[in-house]
Motif scaffolding. Structure first.
Motif, PDB file in Angstrom:
ATOM      1  N   GLU A 280       0.855  -1.189   0.000  1.00 12.50           N
ATOM      2  CA  GLU A 280       0.000   0.000   0.000  1.00 12.50           C
ATOM      3  C   GLU A 280       0.886   1.231   0.000  1.00 12.50           C
ATOM      4  N   LEU A 281       0.534   2.174  -0.861  1.00 12.87           N
ATOM      5  CA  LEU A 281       1.279   3.418  -0.988  1.00 12.87           C
ATOM      6  C   LEU A 281       0.748   4.414   0.041  1.00 12.87           C
ATOM      7  N   LEU A 282       1.581   4.759   1.025  1.00 11.92           N
ATOM      8  CA  LEU A 282       1.125   5.674   2.088  1.00 11.92           C
ATOM      9  C   LEU A 282       1.422   7.128   1.772  1.00 11.92           C
ATOM     10  N   GLY A 283       2.308   7.393   0.815  1.00 13.31           N
ATOM     11  CA  GLY A 283       2.772   8.762   0.598  1.00 13.31           C
ATOM     12  C   GLY A 283       3.896   9.079   1.576  1.00 13.31           C
ATOM     13  N   THR A 284       4.269  10.347   1.661  1.00 17.61           N
ATOM     14  CA  THR A 284       5.389  10.726   2.529  1.00 17.61           C
ATOM     15  C   THR A 284       4.935  11.576   3.719  1.00 17.61           C
ATOM     16  N   ASP A 285       3.633  11.676   3.926  1.00 15.68           N
ATOM     17  CA  ASP A 285       3.111  12.414   5.082  1.00 15.68           C
ATOM     18  C   ASP A 285       3.155  11.506   6.317  1.00 15.68           C
ATOM     19  N   PRO A 286       3.914  11.892   7.343  1.00 17.32           N
ATOM     20  CA  PRO A 286       4.011  11.046   8.548  1.00 17.32           C
ATOM     21  C   PRO A 286       2.662  10.681   9.157  1.00 17.32           C
ATOM     22  N   LYS A 287       1.643  11.520   8.931  1.00 16.68           N
ATOM     23  CA  LYS A 287       0.328  11.264   9.534  1.00 16.68           C
ATOM     24  C   LYS A 287      -0.371  10.056   8.908  1.00 16.68           C
ATOM     25  N   ALA A 288       0.158   9.562   7.795  1.00 14.61           N
ATOM     26  CA  ALA A 288      -0.441   8.379   7.147  1.00 14.61           C
ATOM     27  C   ALA A 288      -0.061   7.086   7.878  1.00 14.61           C
ATOM     28  N   ILE A 289       0.928   7.173   8.784  1.00 13.40           N
ATOM     29  CA  ILE A 289       1.413   5.965   9.469  1.00 13.40           C
ATOM     30  C   ILE A 289       0.352   5.374  10.403  1.00 13.40           C
ATOM     31  N   GLN A 290      -0.264   6.221  11.219  1.00 15.15           N
ATOM     32  CA  GLN A 290      -1.188   5.698  12.247  1.00 15.15           C
ATOM     33  C   GLN A 290      -2.327   4.862  11.667  1.00 15.15           C
ATOM     34  N   PRO A 291      -3.108   5.388  10.678  1.00 15.00           N
ATOM     35  CA  PRO A 291      -4.201   4.554  10.150  1.00 15.00           C
ATOM     36  C   PRO A 291      -3.711   3.253   9.508  1.00 15.00           C
ATOM     37  N   ALA A 292      -2.528   3.299   8.877  1.00 11.81           N
ATOM     38  CA  ALA A 292      -1.995   2.074   8.264  1.00 11.81           C
ATOM     39  C   ALA A 292      -1.640   1.046   9.332  1.00 11.81           C
TER      40      ALA A 292
END
Length: 363
Positions: free
Chosen positions: A316-328
């Motif tokens: 899954e591509l999360l992007g580079t925004d650190p805020k994408a880590i938690q939901p993943a």
């Protein structure tokens, strides 16, 4: 038929290994085929010792052009000058390049200017991101290639859109997966397994090296903090590139669960990946390997040149925004991560198809 095979960086050797084995098999069957392996020396890697070649059953290169160091332009020039001499001294029927490193592009240009045909393995993959040197290398190489060997139907479509004719495109699969499937029974338990008392599916493997993630210190710090905060108290095993290690050290990033270790060999690293709860990475190749081994993979990039790892794999591509880590991470630990499906032609027989095709084309 004589083929000159080019490798410039460590991942290239995993890709050309199966091709060399397929050439040797065809030769043993009485086919008129041989090869010369040229290492451009683009990357010097201390792990590329005799052990590396022995473990992956790759013969030592016939020559090393020793073109490493300098800027990309300097490197390109050094490779082209040295490879021109190599082709004059050792004429060939075909130059085979793999992947998307500087050596791939430089040797393709040199060959075509000397009127030698070029085959590109892993042709047609695109990220759409021109800020990546690899994307420029792909575009240039595919603009001057004769035979295109592809990993997916999407790559075929990319080539058709750019004007490549169907009779030049050959959908054969992925030689990296040939290596992975062949070597999977031979994975080696690294010392860190026992040192950290790791348990299957109870740790996360990390790799980060792209400038977008590691060069901006405040962003890297936030990224690391998010991963630490939301990884459910399990160990994070991070084989660190020396350049990244220096940056992390300067930021004072440390945590009892974060284990920054020396880079591992191919067989050791994949031992860890196969048994991990998940992989967090910004590498393209690791997304392919994780997908085949059905290990959840989070990619910290805004784009990927390997969409099949998302459509059919575990990536899954999360992007580079650190805020994408938690939901993943929440998705991972709730057991909702997608499972891998079969990826067409990623079956361990890609290299055999490439050599069969070349023998027909050049007969």
């Amino acid at each position: 038929m004589k083929i000159t095979i080019i490798a410039g960086a460590r991942p290239n050797f995993m890709k050309i290994g199966p091709i060399i084995h397929a050439v040797q098999k065809a030769k043993n069957e009485g086919k008129s085929i041989g090869y010369r392996l040229v290492h451009t020396g683009q990357h010097y890697d201390k792990k590329m010792s005799g052990d590396f070649f022995d473990q992956l059953e790759i013969p030592a290169p016939d020559t090393n052009l020793e073109s490493g160091g300098g800027t990309q332009a300097e490197q390109t020039a050094k490779i082209m000058i040295a490879f021109e001499k190599e082709l004059l001294d050792n004429p060939t029927d075909l130059v085979l390049v793999v992947g998307d490193v500087t050596s791939t592009m430089a040797c393709a240009i040199t060959a075509q200017k000397m009127q030698v045909k070029v085959a590109h393995v892993e042709a047609g993959i695109r990220s759409g991101d021109w800020s990546m040197p690899e994307e420029i290398n792909r575009l240039i190489t595919d603009a001057i290639t004769n035979y295109f060997f592809t990993t997916s139907e999407l790559a075929n479509e990319n080539l058709r859109k750019s004007g490549v004719k169907d009779n030049q495109i050959f959908f054969v699969g992925n030689t990296m997966i040939d290596t992975l499937l062949k070597q999977r029974p031979n994975f080696i338990k690294p010392p860190v397994w026992d040192e950290l008392n790791l348990k299957e599916k109870e740790y996360i493997v990390m790799t980060l090296h792209r400038p977008a993630n590691v060069d901006e210190s405040s962003k890297l710090k936030e990224l690391m903090q998010e991963i630490i905060d939301h990884s459910n108290e399990i160990p994070l095993v991070f084989p660190v590139h020396p350049r990244t290690a220096k940056i992390l050290e300067g930021l004072g990033i440390s945590h009892p669960r974060l284990h920054m270790i020396e880079p591992l060999s191919y067989l050791e690293f994949n031992y860890l990946v196969e048994r991990a709860k998940a992989v967090v990475t910004d590498s393209g190749g690791i997304t392919e390997e994780a997908s085949i081994m059905n290990v959840p993979c989070m990619t910290l990039r805004d784009n990927t040149e390997r969409p099949e790892t998302m459509d059919l794999g575990t990536n899954e591509l999360l992007g580079t925004d650190p805020k994408a880590i938690q939901p993943a991470m929440e998705k991972l630990f709730s057991g909702e991560w997608k499972k891998a499906k079969e990826i067409p032609m990623w079956d361990g027989k890609c290299a055999e198809r490439i050599i069969e095709t070349l023998l027909k084309l050049e007969s």
